[in-house]
Design a protein around this motif. Structure first.
Motif, PDB file in Angstrom:
ATOM      1  N   MET A  36       0.745  -1.246  -0.061  1.00 35.80           N
ATOM      2  CA  MET A  36       0.031  -0.108   0.073  1.00 35.80           C
ATOM      3  C   MET A  36       0.914   1.118   0.069  1.00 35.80           C
ATOM      4  N   ARG A  39       2.427   1.618  -3.551  1.00 34.59           N
ATOM      5  CA  ARG A  39       1.491   2.203  -4.622  1.00 34.59           C
ATOM      6  C   ARG A  39       1.367   3.749  -4.535  1.00 34.59           C
ATOM      7  N   ALA A  40       1.587   4.128  -3.451  1.00 34.55           N
ATOM      8  CA  ALA A  40       1.447   5.615  -3.276  1.00 34.55           C
ATOM      9  C   ALA A  40       2.713   6.469  -3.492  1.00 34.55           C
ATOM     10  N   GLU A 365      -7.320   4.194  12.774  1.00 40.53           N
ATOM     11  CA  GLU A 365      -6.457   3.847  11.713  1.00 40.53           C
ATOM     12  C   GLU A 365      -5.093   3.041  12.258  1.00 40.53           C
ATOM     13  N   ARG A 400      -3.335  -3.927   5.050  1.00 38.53           N
ATOM     14  CA  ARG A 400      -3.620  -3.110   4.027  1.00 38.53           C
ATOM     15  C   ARG A 400      -4.209  -1.716   4.861  1.00 38.53           C
ATOM     16  N   LEU A 404      -2.233   1.930   4.300  1.00 35.10           N
ATOM     17  CA  LEU A 404      -3.057   3.018   3.789  1.00 35.10           C
ATOM     18  C   LEU A 404      -2.934   4.324   4.837  1.00 35.10           C
ATOM     19  N   VAL A 407       0.384   5.809   4.590  1.00 35.81           N
ATOM     20  CA  VAL A 407       0.267   6.836   3.422  1.00 35.81           C
ATOM     21  C   VAL A 407      -0.493   8.134   3.827  1.00 35.81           C
ATOM     22  N   GLN A 408      -1.648   7.881   4.459  1.00 36.91           N
ATOM     23  CA  GLN A 408      -2.349   9.385   4.621  1.00 36.91           C
ATOM     24  C   GLN A 408      -1.646  10.168   5.588  1.00 36.91           C
TER      25      GLN A 408
END
Length: 419
Positions: A36, A39-40, A365, A400, A404, A407-408
């Motif tokens: 993840m 991908r970013a 999160e 996952r 994510l 990344v955020q």
């Protein structure tokens, strides 16, 4: 995965410069988090204590990699015990649906098939081709795998200490996903030693317990002849759960799929009962016990009634004394034979682990409230699931989610929110 990335990690450790994203643990949860992040557009550094990653994943694939269970998202979610997190956690664990997991694996060039029970396997049954394709994808995203990097503790707000082939080193990271596993099968890398450092950091941990494990039984000498025998055609009930799977009598106790399905409630104290003839009606079972014994020994008579020496041995082993005399009493006993055991097998031999980082110390999160920017995934978390594809799926789903969230945070830091 490039040597240049490893050199960059060493340089960052030497200079004290923070890297963007660190993943600690190279199992399914850690690798999914790294995917993840990659991908970013962020080059993830993956640190793993072993010489090669995902060893438990590969071990699971030796007898056929059960990747997930092909069923509705609602049924899938109900299979998870959310530990201390409640229904919000159950939803998080099922946040990557079976259909999505299947599409992900097929996207790595792994054709799948669904068995008669809904379990999903690679056509080749093995985990190694999927893992090779996965690592190649991560390498193409810029990820770096640091082998034999054992995490040994926190260092300040953003530091992570390691014992490495080059000696003790500290990496600083803007974000980190920790996926160090539970404490089952420690020889494969997950030894649970992270608990000590987490406790020092004030992070609450629900005690680790064996899950999907066998049960210890102190057998009488007469049972030795049946060690290694499969128990077929029975049903086990405990609490509100029922298992119809086969199980095995071993020298140390009982194990196998039929036991693992209900192991958690038996471990936690619920009494178990074995139905030795679940496919017979009460009347038919009583009629069988009503057949005259004549000059037959008790064992031979019971074998004629039940048709299976293994079930007869269990009936005689676990029956309260004195033994019944009337057909109705025998039938009631065979319908609900007390499952007598001495507790779960040791944690190190269990398939998986229950307990872990408590959910009230995490944000929605999966961020540690005590360490902003640090996320937790996989079996480190306080959740539990049966075998049958749920364990790997849960690790992939939480990996996952944590990836994510990392990344955020890299893109736009946010305040932690409680579950």
């Amino acid at each position: 995965m490039s040597a240049e990335g490893a050199d960059a990690a060493l340089m960052a450790a030497a200079s004290g410069r923070a890297i963007p994203a660190l993943v600690i643990g190279g199992g399914p949860a850690g690798l999914m988090a790294a995917e993840m992040i990659g991908r970013a557009g962020y080059p993830a550094i993956i640190a793993d204590a072993m010489p090669s990653p995902a060893r438990k994943f590969l071990m699971a694939g030796k007898s056929g990699l059960n990747l997930t269970k092909n069923e509705s998202a609602a049924d899938f979610a109900r299979a998870f015990d959310p530990g201390s997190g409640g229904e919000a956690t159950r939803a998080l664990l099922a946040g990557l649906t079976p259909a999505e997991i299947m599409a992900w694996a097929e996207g790595l060039g792994t054709p799948l098939f669904t068995g008669s029970t809904g379990r999903v396997f690679p056509v080749g049954m093995k985990a190694s081709p999927l893992l090779r394709a996965w690592l190649a994808r991560l390498g193409a995203q810029g990820a770096t795998l640091l082998r034999r990097w054992r995490w040994t503790g926190f260092d300040g707000a953003d530091g992570y200490r390691f014992e490495t082939p080059a000696g003790p080193l500290t990496l600083r990271a803007e974000t980190c996903v920790m996926a160090l596993g539970g404490a089952s099968w420690p020889q494969l890398g997950s030894d649970g030693q992270w608990q000590t450092e987490f406790a020092r950091a004030g992070i609450d941990i629900a005690p680790l317990k064996p899950a999907n494990m066998g049960l210890r039984v102190r057998w009488s000498p007469e049972m030795a002849r049946h060690f290694g025998s499969a128990v077929k055609g029975t049903s086990i009930r405990a609490a509100d759960q029922t298992s119809r799977g086969e199980w095995i009598i071993s020298q140390s106790g009982i194990e196998g799929g039929g036991i693992y399905t209900i192991a958690s409630v038996l471990r936690d104290g619920a009494p178990g009962a074995v139905d030795l003839a679940p496919d017979l009606s009460d009347a038919a079972l009583e009629a069988r016990f009503g057949k005259p014994r004549g000059k037959l020994s008790l064992g031979n008579w019971l074998r004629r009634v039940l048709g299976d020496p293994v079930r007869v041995a269990l009936l005689l082993e676990w029956s309260p004394r004195p033994l019944p005399e009337r057909p109705a009493e025998w039938a009631r006993l065979a319908r609900a034979l007390p499952l007598r055991h001495d507790g779960p097998q040791p944690l190190k031999g269990a398939i998986s682990t229950a307990g872990g980082v408590a959910w009230d110390g995490l944000s929605r999160e999966l961020e540690l409230r005590a360490r902003p920017g640090c996320f937790v995934a996989g079996e480190m978390l306080d959740w539990e699931a049966p075998t049958g594809g749920y364990l790997i799926s849960g690790c992939l789903a939480t990996g996952r989610a944590a990836g994510l969230a990392a990344v955020q945070r890299l893109a736009a830091p946010y305040p932690a929110t409680r579950i």
